[in-house]
Write a protein that holds these residues in place. Structure first.
Motif, PDB file in Angstrom:
ATOM      1  N   UNK A 172       0.649  -1.369  -0.010  1.00 30.96           N
ATOM      2  CA  UNK A 172       0.112   0.092  -0.104  1.00 30.96           C
ATOM      3  C   UNK A 172       0.783   1.280   0.028  1.00 30.96           C
ATOM      4  N   UNK A 173       2.344   1.095   0.507  1.00 30.04           N
ATOM      5  CA  UNK A 173       2.942   2.157   0.401  1.00 30.04           C
ATOM      6  C   UNK A 173       4.063   2.001  -0.234  1.00 30.04           C
ATOM      7  N   UNK A 174       4.838   2.728  -1.157  1.00 34.27           N
ATOM      8  CA  UNK A 174       5.892   2.863  -1.904  1.00 34.27           C
ATOM      9  C   UNK A 174       6.623   4.246  -1.572  1.00 34.27           C
ATOM     10  N   UNK A 175       8.086   3.886  -1.201  1.00 39.05           N
ATOM     11  CA  UNK A 175       8.855   4.874  -0.812  1.00 39.05           C
ATOM     12  C   UNK A 175      10.025   5.168  -1.976  1.00 39.05           C
ATOM     13  N   UNK A 176      10.025   6.130  -2.617  1.00 35.03           N
ATOM     14  CA  UNK A 176      10.905   6.479  -3.637  1.00 35.03           C
ATOM     15  C   UNK A 176      12.239   7.151  -2.786  1.00 35.03           C
ATOM     16  N   UNK A 177      13.328   6.535  -2.755  1.00 35.79           N
ATOM     17  CA  UNK A 177      14.503   6.739  -1.897  1.00 35.79           C
ATOM     18  C   UNK A 177      15.725   7.333  -2.778  1.00 35.79           C
ATOM     19  N   UNK A 178      16.120   6.808  -3.922  1.00 39.69           N
ATOM     20  CA  UNK A 178      17.007   7.108  -4.872  1.00 39.69           C
ATOM     21  C   UNK A 178      16.917   6.431  -6.133  1.00 39.69           C
ATOM     22  N   UNK A 179      16.637   7.276  -7.127  1.00 33.29           N
ATOM     23  CA  UNK A 179      16.583   7.009  -8.494  1.00 33.29           C
ATOM     24  C   UNK A 179      17.723   7.731  -9.341  1.00 33.29           C
ATOM     25  N   UNK A 180      18.693   7.230  -9.882  1.00 35.11           N
ATOM     26  CA  UNK A 180      19.842   8.124 -10.527  1.00 35.11           C
ATOM     27  C   UNK A 180      19.344   8.703 -11.867  1.00 35.11           C
ATOM     28  N   UNK A 181      20.058   9.698 -12.212  1.00 34.61           N
ATOM     29  CA  UNK A 181      19.697  10.380 -13.483  1.00 34.61           C
ATOM     30  C   UNK A 181      19.893   9.603 -14.740  1.00 34.61           C
ATOM     31  N   UNK A 182      19.134   9.501 -15.629  1.00 34.08           N
ATOM     32  CA  UNK A 182      19.318   8.741 -16.826  1.00 34.08           C
ATOM     33  C   UNK A 182      19.076   9.759 -18.003  1.00 34.08           C
ATOM     34  N   UNK A 183      19.385   9.383 -19.118  1.00 34.56           N
ATOM     35  CA  UNK A 183      19.202  10.388 -20.369  1.00 34.56           C
ATOM     36  C   UNK A 183      17.696  10.480 -20.562  1.00 34.56           C
ATOM     37  N   UNK A 184      17.142  11.550 -20.504  1.00 35.27           N
ATOM     38  CA  UNK A 184      15.562  11.703 -20.908  1.00 35.27           C
ATOM     39  C   UNK A 184      14.896  11.781 -19.397  1.00 35.27           C
ATOM     40  N   UNK A 185      15.766  11.752 -18.214  1.00 34.30           N
ATOM     41  CA  UNK A 185      14.936  11.593 -17.019  1.00 34.30           C
ATOM     42  C   UNK A 185      14.568  13.156 -16.638  1.00 34.30           C
ATOM     43  N   UNK A 186      13.588  13.229 -15.718  1.00 33.76           N
ATOM     44  CA  UNK A 186      13.488  14.594 -15.053  1.00 33.76           C
ATOM     45  C   UNK A 186      13.426  14.225 -13.478  1.00 33.76           C
ATOM     46  N   UNK A 187      14.413  15.402 -12.922  1.00 34.00           N
ATOM     47  CA  UNK A 187      14.515  15.328 -11.602  1.00 34.00           C
ATOM     48  C   UNK A 187      13.438  16.044 -10.967  1.00 34.00           C
ATOM     49  N   UNK A 188      12.701  15.408  -9.900  1.00 33.08           N
ATOM     50  CA  UNK A 188      11.704  15.717  -9.242  1.00 33.08           C
ATOM     51  C   UNK A 188      11.715  16.081  -7.754  1.00 33.08           C
ATOM     52  N   UNK A 189      12.870  15.387  -7.274  1.00 36.99           N
ATOM     53  CA  UNK A 189      13.400  15.803  -6.011  1.00 36.99           C
ATOM     54  C   UNK A 189      15.028  15.483  -5.909  1.00 36.99           C
ATOM     55  N   UNK A 190      15.527  15.847  -4.771  1.00 33.98           N
ATOM     56  CA  UNK A 190      17.107  15.839  -4.445  1.00 33.98           C
ATOM     57  C   UNK A 190      17.685  14.421  -5.248  1.00 33.98           C
ATOM     58  N   UNK A 191      17.210  13.236  -4.833  1.00 36.71           N
ATOM     59  CA  UNK A 191      17.712  12.116  -5.316  1.00 36.71           C
ATOM     60  C   UNK A 191      16.706  11.297  -6.286  1.00 36.71           C
ATOM     61  N   UNK A 192      16.003  11.869  -6.750  1.00 40.71           N
ATOM     62  CA  UNK A 192      14.850  11.028  -7.619  1.00 40.71           C
ATOM     63  C   UNK A 192      14.710  11.799  -8.920  1.00 40.71           C
ATOM     64  N   UNK A 193      14.959  10.876 -10.042  1.00 42.65           N
ATOM     65  CA  UNK A 193      14.984  11.267 -11.377  1.00 42.65           C
ATOM     66  C   UNK A 193      14.302   9.874 -12.017  1.00 42.65           C
ATOM     67  N   UNK A 194      13.261  10.562 -12.655  1.00 43.42           N
ATOM     68  CA  UNK A 194      12.269   9.542 -13.301  1.00 43.42           C
ATOM     69  C   UNK A 194      12.247   9.758 -14.815  1.00 43.42           C
ATOM     70  N   UNK A 195      11.976   8.673 -15.552  1.00 45.59           N
ATOM     71  CA  UNK A 195      11.634   8.811 -16.924  1.00 45.59           C
ATOM     72  C   UNK A 195      10.176   8.999 -17.230  1.00 45.59           C
TER      73      UNK A 195
END
Length: 156
Positions: A99-122
């Motif tokens: 029921x709960x998902x924590x986004x803790x660290x997603x590294x930058x990739x080509x085409x990703x968007x930074x939405x928080x200090x350590x979160x980069x999502x395609x």
């Protein structure tokens, strides 16, 4: 009982392992990843980061889903860690108890968007996260428990 599903590209590491495990009261960490079970070096590194009194299980995504659905994990306070949004989506759509998902660290990739200090999502990851949100899953951004909880929907 599933306490938390965390997305972290580093999987299990030092302070995060200890702080999250203590914070949620987990007694078992499940690393769900399709590559790690066949990678001795990564397995060894993950084992070194495990808190001493906590059980560690490493399974591929399909086997993790099967184990959770079979009830074999029911006796544990389970902390699930995956490497990617796609892996989290696979687990969360297959297992209603997540029921709960924590986004803790997603590294930058080509085409990703930074939405928080350590979160980069395609863009496709944003779609998967929005789908999970619409399905009633809480998706929050926090590196460590002491950080302010920010909902994914607020970060866009």
């Amino acid at each position: 009982m599933i306490k938390l599903l965390r997305v972290d590209h580093r999987l299990l590491h030092g302070q995060v392992a200890f702080s999250w495990t203590q914070y949620i009261g987990a007694d078992c960490i499940l690393i769900a990843n399709d590559d790690v079970p066949n990678d001795e070096l990564r397995k060894t590194t993950i084992k070194l980061a495990k808190p001493p009194a906590v059980k560690l299980v490493i399974k591929n995504i399909d086997d993790a889903i099967e184990a959770i659905k079979s009830g074999v994990t029911d006796k544990y306070k389970l902390f699930i860690v995956v490497e990617s949004v796609t892996d989290a989506w696979r687990l969360a759509t297959a297992v209603p108890d997540i029921t709960s998902i924590n986004l803790g660290g997603i590294k930058a990739k080509e085409g990703s968007r930074n939405i928080s200090k350590a979160i980069n999502v395609l863009p496709e990851e944003i779609s998967l996260l929005e789908e999970l949100t619409q399905a009633g899953k809480e998706i929050e951004i926090r590196q460590v428990p002491g950080d302010r909880k920010q909902l994914f929907s607020e970060a866009l």
